[in-house]
Scaffold this active site. Structure first.
Site, PDB file in Angstrom:
ATOM      1  N   GLU A 170      -4.729   6.888   6.952  1.00  0.00           N
ATOM      2  CA  GLU A 170      -5.771   6.285   6.128  1.00  0.00           C
ATOM      3  C   GLU A 170      -6.257   4.975   6.737  1.00  0.00           C
ATOM      4  O   GLU A 170      -7.465   4.717   6.824  1.00  0.00           O
ATOM      5  CB  GLU A 170      -5.245   6.035   4.713  1.00  0.00           C
ATOM      6  CG  GLU A 170      -6.250   5.347   3.803  1.00  0.00           C
ATOM      7  CD  GLU A 170      -5.652   4.888   2.486  1.00  0.00           C
ATOM      8  OE1 GLU A 170      -6.334   4.146   1.766  1.00  0.00           O
ATOM      9  OE2 GLU A 170      -4.503   5.264   2.185  1.00  0.00           O
ATOM     10  N   HIS A 209       0.828  -1.209   0.000  1.00  0.00           N
ATOM     11  CA  HIS A 209       0.000   0.000   0.000  1.00  0.00           C
ATOM     12  C   HIS A 209       0.865   1.263   0.000  1.00  0.00           C
ATOM     13  O   HIS A 209       0.634   2.199  -0.768  1.00  0.00           O
ATOM     14  CB  HIS A 209      -0.917  -0.030   1.223  1.00  0.00           C
ATOM     15  CG  HIS A 209      -1.951   1.044   1.246  1.00  0.00           C
ATOM     16  ND1 HIS A 209      -2.765   1.257   2.337  1.00  0.00           N
ATOM     17  CD2 HIS A 209      -2.308   1.980   0.343  1.00  0.00           C
ATOM     18  CE1 HIS A 209      -3.577   2.263   2.090  1.00  0.00           C
ATOM     19  NE2 HIS A 209      -3.321   2.719   0.876  1.00  0.00           N
ATOM     20  N   GLU A 235       2.422   1.703  -3.323  1.00  0.00           N
ATOM     21  CA  GLU A 235       1.449   2.272  -4.280  1.00  0.00           C
ATOM     22  C   GLU A 235       1.425   3.791  -4.189  1.00  0.00           C
ATOM     23  O   GLU A 235       1.393   4.495  -5.208  1.00  0.00           O
ATOM     24  CB  GLU A 235       0.061   1.693  -4.007  1.00  0.00           C
ATOM     25  CG  GLU A 235      -1.066   2.312  -4.815  1.00  0.00           C
ATOM     26  CD  GLU A 235      -2.271   2.634  -3.963  1.00  0.00           C
ATOM     27  OE1 GLU A 235      -2.758   3.789  -4.031  1.00  0.00           O
ATOM     28  OE2 GLU A 235      -2.725   1.739  -3.213  1.00  0.00           O
ATOM     29  N   HIS A 236       1.448   4.320  -2.970  1.00  0.00           N
ATOM     30  CA  HIS A 236       1.468   5.771  -2.780  1.00  0.00           C
ATOM     31  C   HIS A 236       2.799   6.374  -3.242  1.00  0.00           C
ATOM     32  O   HIS A 236       2.824   7.409  -3.918  1.00  0.00           O
ATOM     33  CB  HIS A 236       1.271   6.111  -1.303  1.00  0.00           C
ATOM     34  CG  HIS A 236      -0.157   6.072  -0.852  1.00  0.00           C
ATOM     35  ND1 HIS A 236      -0.809   7.165  -0.343  1.00  0.00           N
ATOM     36  CD2 HIS A 236      -1.069   5.066  -0.840  1.00  0.00           C
ATOM     37  CE1 HIS A 236      -2.049   6.842  -0.025  1.00  0.00           C
ATOM     38  NE2 HIS A 236      -2.228   5.562  -0.306  1.00  0.00           N
TER      39      HIS A 236
END
Length: 1278
Positions: free
Chosen positions: A478, A377, A380-381
């Site tokens: 998040e 994750h 991905e950012h």
């Protein structure tokens, strides 16, 4: 860096060179000398502005003026060589002491300078043997030696003049570009992007070269459309604009003289000895015309949609490094699919050729983390934070503002990471493709980006080590927000427990307690291992040619890689249990105070998903067993009152490597948990014995038939998600598109041959020993415990930090802050120009008529055999004490039963004959006045054309013969409504905050909050707790009596031309059942807005670890001249707040919206409170402080037009005009205004509507005693 510079400058060098080579044939050494100076000048007119952005390009004619003295020419040439050396130094980042070339022995001595530079470049070729250095060395030789035409690698094609001594300029233009393309391959043996003969590319060439020759080529070759765009670009110098205007005038004059003649020529000069004469003639040539038509470059005239060119690829063909493995047609969708593999790397590619102009791209990597640090994750950012070609801080969010995308995103799934986008514009497609490819395969992965996006340690005051230590990071916050939602938490835990020992037993998004353990080195290692072409799957969809996609991917990425072993990323099978397991755990609380705190699910791990037919059977079984009021599990589990709703993930799940089947309930009392488990098993055993009613089976199969015909504007992007899930599991997505054959096979076996296939599958589920019985109970103290654990952990870390370590934390925090504050140069990113956007608003044709004195709008559109019906029933004069119950009416009207059908039978009938069926309250403000509000009930349905009569019969029963008087059923349904609303409050926090903030401005915003906001939540809780269901029934009956009035109705039918007569006839018959009472439609109730300029912010405490913040101001109506300006201003402010709230503040998102006359500032999943509220105010002050730039405005315009021109399905086209009263003329006026926005206008509306104006702030956030005690907030727990 070398490759980036090389890719940018070489095409323009070659175009400039190709221009010069064919301006004048070289006949002698004297001519060669002049040509040499031409080439020097054009090279620098291209190169120097790229790097300095301030040097004025030297025009060709100026450099070749015969009036210059010989010494002046030498001086000019000498200066250019000096500039070339300085440029080369910059471009190669050479460590050679550049002062040496400025030494007096070299500086003023041409021979010394040439000798120095030549030896320098020779040395660099040995040290850095790359294409850029070799090219520069080659060009230097041509600058300093007599020009020899024999050195050209590509022979010049002949350009024969006609009998009148003329050569078509179009021919000249195309030949020069052709030669430039060929030369590119000569100079760059590794694949690179060729220059295409397109309007867009020539236009961009003009912007950089800015030469008379480019203008002449434009005026002659590409015509008025490009010239208009050139003339409108405000960055051009006035001299260039004048030249363009002259060419445009000449073009228009000639066009007016003879509109049927459109071939352009220039006269071949008779005196080749006069280079300057030729230059003047070329740039100022008069245009003559013949009757022959112009053939535009293929890329500008490429047919799209149904008229697109089809390729003739077949299995075994090879192109651009790929081999075609399979070509298949999908008649159900009118698709042709191409499955390919890149031979060198093994990268897989699936292309779907179809008429859809909304083209989709996605690249997916199988990512299989074996811990819950969130590495996939965070990667991905971080990949989207700058790359080799685009080394800017945030290319992804910048491209959102620089493109006309219809979709841009990236997501991390449990076993893969995808990067999809969509756009209708071809140029935009390749702009985005370049950014996405570079981001994923060549990301910078800078450590400061890892700390910003992932996690970092900072002190509460980042420059004060005496303040408490904190965790910060966008992904960290998040995931805190995501796992505060009880439903998301339950689904995550259930998956982890059902798939032990695999990647699925970890949270791919990251657990907040584990995220801080991820190191920067681990992130880079994960990228190297997983983001390789051999581990990738490409997906393209739409009407653009496959060949161009493959070529671009090959030339920009794949040629740089070799095949590698990616077996380590493979997903493993679960080691199966020999007996069921029962586990009990806790979860975050919901906002509902009740004794129903338990959740329970029964889940079994099934098989892998390789058998398509078995997957279809299990999907059908899931629907028959669970979905709708007529299903066995609904009746035994929900209608019985044992549970209020299903658990997340209930049903058949085939998105992972091995499929699962789950049934469960939420809102269970502690004493009923065991009974729920028993009921699930008993119900399945009963269904195994009795089977399913054939009519119910037919209704499910009808839904498959309907879904195959229903056209969706977002079908491509939805398909991308499904396709990649299959590809990473090594399954065939194309075969699954051939759905009809499997549906027919099921119909034959089950309905005709009567095979007990469904019962056999139920038995397999019941006998499966790999069964998880999961019980989860809400723990009101769970989040507080987690918060306390985090505080103690940080205090322990802080206590062990040395002075130097604390100093480093401070330095890193300040360094990150300084980077975030830096103004970034994003000029390296491609963009769509405002001038590229269509000026005319698309007009949707319609026919207005009356049927039984009721207004009807007919929309003749290609609906693929489906008829869509909508009706708006005006409720403006309905008593207000009834209006607040309209959401319950619309929710319950299709669930009560009607006519001869009970609730279960009615559910079956709707599924058997319709596709979409339902209603909702609707509010629309007048385009002219925010205080004039349209209040209505919006009903909608759709069906296959053969079922139009059945569809209207169902509406007739539901509206005129509904079984409202059933308090027991209403009690059950209201419990489900309450459970669904309350469970989703944490994930819907921003929506509730925004509705509350806006509710005081107009009647429309007030009623919206009453119907969808926290007021509605309170009403639901009140009704359920009071058990006054008979009182509710009386109100529903009164609403039903009011709306069954034909005079309040207006309808819209969307279908194909041949079906319009039948649809109109059946609508007339339907309307004939209603009385026309001529009820007044004008609402006389006045709404008094609450004026409280300094209102205290409202704070609603919810079980969440993060905040959702909204601040609202009032705007103006749609047609007001300031409305378009406020819309642009909201995007400009949003760009400012993105940096402040997300990058600096660590929130998941933030910005400004403008909708229905409300200017809304917002943030979500935000760890901050006052800091964000202050940022809202700072953005307003920034907007009136002479800080807004032209780039800000253009970014905002692109973002708005991206949504304005988003693709619409046939079922949706024209609905906005009909339902909201916004005409085509209003939309065109809006469009024109959006094009004509300037900085002064934005400053004026910011001052007028945001400075010292009434505003309201609402927060839904973590339950915090300190905030509760503050006087600055009006605190209330939900």
């Amino acid at each position: 860096m070398f490759d980036t510079i090389f890719m940018i400058i070489v095409p323009f060098i070659l175009v400039a060179r190709s221009q010069l080579d064919y301006v004048k044939p070289i006949r002698s050494s004297d001519h060669a000398s002049k040509s040499k100076r031409q080439m020097i000048t054009c090279c620098f007119s291209v190169l120097w502005p790229i790097f300095t952005r301030c040097a004025k390009p030297i025009r060709l004619c100026e450099a070749n003026s015969s009036q210059l003295s010989m010494s002046a020419k030498n001086i000019q040439e000498f200066k250019l060589m000096d500039e070339w050396i300085q440029l080369f130094c910059k471009a190669t980042s050479s460590k050679v002491n550049t002062d040496k070339c400025n030494h007096h022995e070299v500086k003023n001595n041409r021979v010394a300078k040439v000798s120095f530079a030549q030896s320098w470049m020779d040395q660099l070729i040995q040290d850095k043997p790359n294409d850029f250095v070799r090219l520069c060395r080659s060009q230097w030789e041509k600058l300093t030696q007599p020009y020899d035409v024999s050195r050209e690698a590509v022979p010049k094609p002949a350009m024969e003049p006609d009998k009148r001594g003329r050569v078509p300029l179009k021919q000249v233009y195309l030949q020069r570009l052709t030669i430039a393309n060929e030369k590119w391959n000569v100079y760059d043996p590794t694949p690179g992007q060729k220059i295409l003969a397109t309007d867009d590319r020539v236009f961009k060439l003009f912007l950089i070269c800015n030469t008379n020759i480019s203008i002449a080529m434009l005026s002659a070759a590409v015509g008025r459309s490009v010239l208009n765009r050139v003339a409108n670009v405000n960055r051009l110098r006035s001299t260039s604009s004048n030249l363009v205007s002259g060419c445009l005038t000449s073009y228009n004059n000639n066009n007016n003289n003879d509109s049927s003649s459109n071939k352009c020529y220039y006269n071949v000069p008779k005196n080749n000895n006069s280079n300057n004469q030729y230059c003047r003639q070329f740039s100022n040539t008069s245009i003559t015309r013949s009757s022959e038509p112009i053939t535009k470059p293929s890329s500008t005239t490429r047919s799209r949609g149904k008229e697109r060119e089809r390729n003739e690829l077949k299995k075994g063909d090879r192109l651009h490094g790929y081999v075609v493995l399979e070509v298949r047609d999908v008649p159900e969708r009118q698709f042709r699919t191409y499955t390919l593999e890149h031979e060198k790397t093994g990268a897989k590619h699936l292309h779907i050729d179809c008429e859809d102009k909304n083209n989709i791209f996605s690249v997916t990597f199988r990512t299989t983390p074996m811990d819950s640090t969130g590495v996939a994750h965070i990667l991905e950012h971080t990949t989207l934070c700058g790359s080799k070609k685009y080394p800017v801080r945030d290319p992804f969010f910048n491209m959102l503002k620089r493109s006309l995308n219809t979709y841009m995103n990236a997501w991390t799934a449990p076993d893969h990471t995808s990067y999809p986008f969509g756009t209708q514009d071809e140029t935009d497609y390749y702009n985005l493709l370049g950014v996405y490819l570079d981001a994923t395969f060549f990301p910078n992965l800078a450590e400061h980006d890892f700390r910003q996006e992932g996690h970092r340690l900072e002190f509460e005051k980042n420059d004060d080590p005496s303040t408490p230590l904190q965790y910060k990071g966008i992904v960290f916050n998040e995931m805190k927000g995501a796992l505060s939602d009880p439903s998301s938490y339950f689904a995550e835990i259930q998956q982890q427990l059902l798939y032990p020992g695999t990647t699925y037993s970890h949270n791919s998004g990251g657990e907040p307690k584990d995220i801080p353990t991820l190191s920067y080195e681990q992130l880079k290692d994960f990228h190297q291992k997983h983001y390789h072409p051999s581990n990738s799957h490409f997906f393209t969809y739409g009407d653009l040619p496959l060949e161009n996609h493959l070529k671009y991917i090959q030339e920009n990425v794949l040629y740089q890689f070799d095949r590698t072993d990616v077996s380590s990323t493979a997903i493993t099978n679960v080691k199966r249990w020999s007996e069921p397991k029962s586990i009990k755990t806790t979860c975050p609380p919901s906002t509902m105070e009740t004794d129903r705190k338990y959740k329970f699910s029964l889940s079994v791990l099934h098989n892998n998903n390789s058998d398509i037919y078995e997957s279809l059977v299990l999907n059908i079984l899931s629907t028959l067993l669970l979905r709708g009021t007529s299903t066995p599990m609904y009746q035994s589990l929900l209608q019985s009152g044992l549970a209020l709703d299903y658990t997340p993930g209930t049903g058949f799940e085939e998105g992972l490597f091995e499929s699962a089947f789950s049934v469960g309930g939420v809102g269970i009392r502690e004493q009923d948990v065991a009974k729920v488990q028993e009921t699930i098993l008993e119900t399945m055993a009963k269904v195994e014995k009795e089977g399913f009613d054939e009519k119910n089976i037919e209704s499910v199969l009808h839904q498959y038939e309907y879904s195959q015909k229903d056209v969706s504007a977002s079908f491509g992007i939805k398909l991308a998600g499904v396709v990649h899930s299959l590809l990473v599991h090594n399954l065939d997505p194309v075969e699954r598109l051939h759905l009809n054959q499997y549906v027919e096979r099921f119909r034959q076996q089950v309905l005709i041959e009567k095979k007990p296939i469904l019962q056999q599958k139920i038995r397999e589920i019941l006998d499966n020993p790999h069964r998880l019985n999961l019980t989860m109970v809400s723990d009101d103290s769970l989040q507080q415990k987690e918060k306390q654990d985090e505080i103690e952990k940080l205090a322990k870390i802080n206590s062990k930090l040395s002075i130097e370590e604390k100093k480093k934390i401070v330095e890193q925090a300040l360094d990150l802050q300084s980077r975030q504050n830096l103004a970034q140069d994003v000029s390296c990113l491609p963009r769509i120009l405002i001038s590229d956007i269509e000026k005319k608003q698309e007009k949707i044709p319609f026919i207005d008529q009356f049927v039984r004195d009721t207004p009807l709008r007919l929309l003749d559109l290609p609906t693929n055999g489906i008829t869509y019906f909508r009706s708006i029933i005006d409720i403006s004069t309905m008593p207000d004490n009834l209006k607040i119950y309209l959401p319950f009416y619309s929710n319950l009207m299709t669930s009560m039963g009607a006519g001869k059908f009970d609730d279960k039978q009615l559910d079956t009938e709707m599924n058997l004959y319709t596709g979409r069926f339902g209603s909702s309250p609707m509010i629309s403000t007048s385009p002219f006045d925010l205080n004039v509000v349209g209040e209505s009930l919006y009903i909608r349905s759709a069906c296959l054309n053969k079922n139009i009569e059945k569809m209207f019969d169902l509406w007739n029963m539901i509206l005129l013969d509904n079984h409202w008087e059933n308090p027991d059923l209403i009690k059950i349904l209201m419990g489900q409504i309450q459970s669904s609303i309350v469970e989703n409050i944490p994930s819907s926090g921003l929506s509730y905050a925004s509705l509350t903030s806006a509710s005081n401005f107009t009647r429309a915003t007030h009623l919206s909050e009453q119907w969808s906001g926290l007021s509605h939540v309170a009403l639901v809780n009140q009704l359920v707790s009071s058990h006054d269901y008979q009182g509710l029934i009386e109100k529903l009956l009164a609403i039903n009596q009011f709306i069954t009035d034909r005079s309040l109705m207006r309808s819209c039918i969307t279908t194909e031309k041949d079906t319009i007569p039948l649809a109109t006839e059946k609508l007339s018959h339907f309307l004939g059942h209603f009385q026309s009472r001529n009820t007044m439609k004008t609402n006389t109730n006045q709404f008094d807005s609450i004026v409280a300029q300094n209102a205290i912010p409202k704070y609603f405490g919810i079980p969440s670890a993060v905040n959702y913040i909204s601040k609202a101001y009032q705007g103006v109506a749609y047609t007001h001249q300031d409305s378009a300006r406020l819309q642009v201003l909201s995007k400009v402010l949003g760009e400012y707040l993105h940096k402040e709230i997300r990058e600096k503040g660590g929130a998941y998102g933030g910005g400004v919206s403008y909708d229905s006359g409300v200017i809304g500032f917002y943030s979500y999943r935000d760890p901050n409170l006052q800091r964000t509220i202050d940022a809202f105010g700072q953005s307003i002050q920034w907007s009136v402080s002479d800080k807004i730039t032209t780039e800000n405005i253009e970014n905002a315009q692109l973002s708005i037009f991206s949504a304005f021109d988003a693709p619409e399905s046939p079922s949706s086209k024209g609905l906005g005009e009909w339902s909201r009263g916004i005409t085509h003329e209003m939309k065109q006026q809006r469009r024109d205004r959006l094009f004509n926005i300037d900085k002064q206008q934005l400053e004026q509306v910011a001052e007028k509507y945001l400075i010292n104006q009434t505003n309201y702030t609402t927060i839904l956030g973590k339950q915090d005693q300190e905030i509760k005690n503050e006087k600055n907030f009006n605190y209330k727990d939900i």
